[in-house]
Motif scaffolding. Structure first.
Motif, PDB file in Angstrom:
ATOM      1  N   LEU A   1      -8.170   5.792   3.630  1.00 47.87           N
ATOM      2  CA  LEU A   1      -7.743   5.706   5.114  1.00 47.87           C
ATOM      3  C   LEU A   1      -8.685   5.840   6.141  1.00 47.87           C
ATOM      4  O   LEU A   1      -9.365   6.768   5.911  1.00 47.87           O
ATOM      5  N   MET A   2      -8.636   4.905   7.012  1.00 51.40           N
ATOM      6  CA  MET A   2      -9.726   5.021   8.051  1.00 51.40           C
ATOM      7  C   MET A   2      -8.747   5.208   9.490  1.00 51.40           C
ATOM      8  O   MET A   2      -7.674   5.011   9.338  1.00 51.40           O
ATOM      9  N   SER A   3      -9.296   5.817  10.520  1.00 49.38           N
ATOM     10  CA  SER A   3      -8.663   5.999  11.657  1.00 49.38           C
ATOM     11  C   SER A   3      -9.660   5.911  13.075  1.00 49.38           C
ATOM     12  O   SER A   3     -10.807   5.934  12.837  1.00 49.38           O
TER      13      SER A   3
ATOM     14  N   ASP B   1      -0.455   9.821   5.073  1.00 46.41           N
ATOM     15  CA  ASP B   1      -1.039  10.488   3.650  1.00 46.41           C
ATOM     16  C   ASP B   1      -1.084   9.168   2.792  1.00 46.41           C
ATOM     17  O   ASP B   1       0.116   8.657   2.133  1.00 46.41           O
ATOM     18  N   LEU B   2      -2.331   8.755   2.219  1.00 46.60           N
ATOM     19  CA  LEU B   2      -2.456   7.891   1.308  1.00 46.60           C
ATOM     20  C   LEU B   2      -2.486   8.251  -0.150  1.00 46.60           C
ATOM     21  O   LEU B   2      -2.992   9.449  -0.314  1.00 46.60           O
TER      22      LEU B   2
ATOM     23  N   LEU C   1       1.441   5.680  -6.399  1.00 44.92           N
ATOM     24  CA  LEU C   1       2.719   6.030  -7.244  1.00 44.92           C
ATOM     25  C   LEU C   1       2.915   4.925  -8.078  1.00 44.92           C
ATOM     26  O   LEU C   1       3.238   3.719  -7.922  1.00 44.92           O
ATOM     27  N   GLY C   2       2.985   5.100  -9.294  1.00 44.26           N
ATOM     28  CA  GLY C   2       2.953   4.275 -10.438  1.00 44.26           C
ATOM     29  C   GLY C   2       1.766   3.539 -10.512  1.00 44.26           C
ATOM     30  O   GLY C   2       0.589   3.690 -10.368  1.00 44.26           O
ATOM     31  N   ASP C   3       1.967   2.037 -10.574  1.00 46.55           N
ATOM     32  CA  ASP C   3       1.074   0.942 -10.337  1.00 46.55           C
ATOM     33  C   ASP C   3       0.795   0.397  -8.881  1.00 46.55           C
ATOM     34  O   ASP C   3       0.168  -0.304  -8.631  1.00 46.55           O
ATOM     35  N   TYR C   4       1.697   1.311  -7.896  1.00 52.53           N
ATOM     36  CA  TYR C   4       1.525   0.722  -6.520  1.00 52.53           C
ATOM     37  C   TYR C   4       0.642   1.731  -5.539  1.00 52.53           C
ATOM     38  O   TYR C   4       0.540   3.111  -5.625  1.00 52.53           O
ATOM     39  N   LEU C   5      -0.207   1.288  -4.768  1.00 52.49           N
ATOM     40  CA  LEU C   5      -0.728   1.876  -3.420  1.00 52.49           C
ATOM     41  C   LEU C   5       0.422   2.391  -2.766  1.00 52.49           C
ATOM     42  O   LEU C   5       1.601   1.618  -2.359  1.00 52.49           O
TER      43      LEU C   5
END
Length: 302
Positions: free
Chosen positions: A143-145, A185-186, A189-193
């Motif tokens: 994550l960039m901000s 908050d990155l 979850l499972g196979d997912y982003l």
């Protein structure tokens, strides 16, 4: 259902406990030792590890000042195209608390057993928002901000095979609200982003990206009013396992996505914990002596 827990020996013990898990892939866990400046690739199933020294960095063009600082951020993943495990190091050169001078990105190949510097990441005025680089579908994402005036966020992804970058935005708040009111908050979850958007420590919206790198594929999984970190799906996909702190204990709860209710899974230790999902693997790492394993115990459901 959760079965019997196996307590394993600690892979690294340092005087000030300055260690941190920086990634997981195919049964291997990468743990950073900030005291002795090395990373250990650890297989907890067979209690073997391999030590890798921190990446070196090129001399910085800016003359050091009293506020000059250098921060290392690491991520770990598997390159299935080249059948190789890789570490990615982002070295952040800063001057003061909020001033970023530049970055340097390096990649370690387990197959080549060496570090190399790659093309720098496209920043566009953005800075690293968190210390964590998340591995999913052959790429590391972080994550960039940009927090000057109006808050802005984006996700930057590095493909481990091609070593090329992609970037895409985070989802908009579900109620059309201001992103400045949310904390992102990155995760995976499972196979997912996965990204959690938390509104004033009150509500947490959990989003998953169903298409790898496709912005339009962001899908709202659930909105929950007990703040917990999503860890994994149940085998039938109907529930999500959450870790949260309740009454001084770290607890695991199953959250039913359709019924929208919670079911207690187990209680953990009364101390700060981080959780990493790790499947068993027989991947061998030919380095140090084995770590002593410990006894098994059952989770408490109290």
């Amino acid at each position: 259902m959760l079965g019997t827990a196996t307590k394993v020996g600690r892979p690294m013990i340092t005087k000030y406990h300055l260690t941190n898990t920086v990634g997981y892939a195919n049964g291997l866990v990468a743990i950073c030792n900030y005291t002795d400046k090395y990373i250990a690739l650890w297989n907890p199933s067979i209690q073997k590890l391999k030590k890798i020294p921190f990446t070196t960095h090129e001399p910085h063009a800016h003359p050091p000042s009293p506020d000059f600082r250098m921060i290392h951020n690491y991520g770990f993943g598997y390159d299935s195209t080249n059948d190789d495990y890789k570490l990615v190091a982002i070295v952040h050169f800063g001057d003061g608390e909020d001033v970023t001078l530049s970055f340097q990105v390096s990649v370690y190949s387990l197959k080549a057993n060496s570090w190399k510097t790659i093309q720098n990441m496209p920043c566009g005025g953005f800075s690293l928002y968190s210390d964590y680089l998340m591995f999913s579908n052959g790429a590391l994402s972080w994550l960039m901000s940009k927090l000057d005036g109006e808050d802005q966020y984006k996700i930057l992804t590095l493909d481990l095979a091609s070593e090329k970058y992609r970037e895409f935005p985070i989802p908009d708040p579900v109620d059309g609200g201001d992103i400045e009111d949310y904390t992102p908050d990155l995760g995976v979850l499972g196979d997912y982003l996965c990204i959690c958007l938390t509104l004033y420590d009150y509500r947490r919206d959990v989003w998953i990206m169903k298409g790898n790198g496709v912005t339009e594929s962001w899908s709202l999984l659930c909105s929950i009013y007990l703040l917990g970190k999503p860890l994994l799906f149940s085998e039938n996909g109907e529930m999500v396992l959450l870790m949260m702190e309740r009454k001084g204990y770290n607890r695991l709860y199953w959250y039913h996505l359709e019924k929208k209710n919670f079911k207690k899974a187990c209680r953990l230790r009364r101390r700060p914990l981080t959780a990493t999902i790790c499947r068993e693997s027989l991947c061998l790492l030919l380095d140090d002596d084995p770590i002593k394993s410990s006894k098994k115990r059952k989770f408490s459901n109290e």
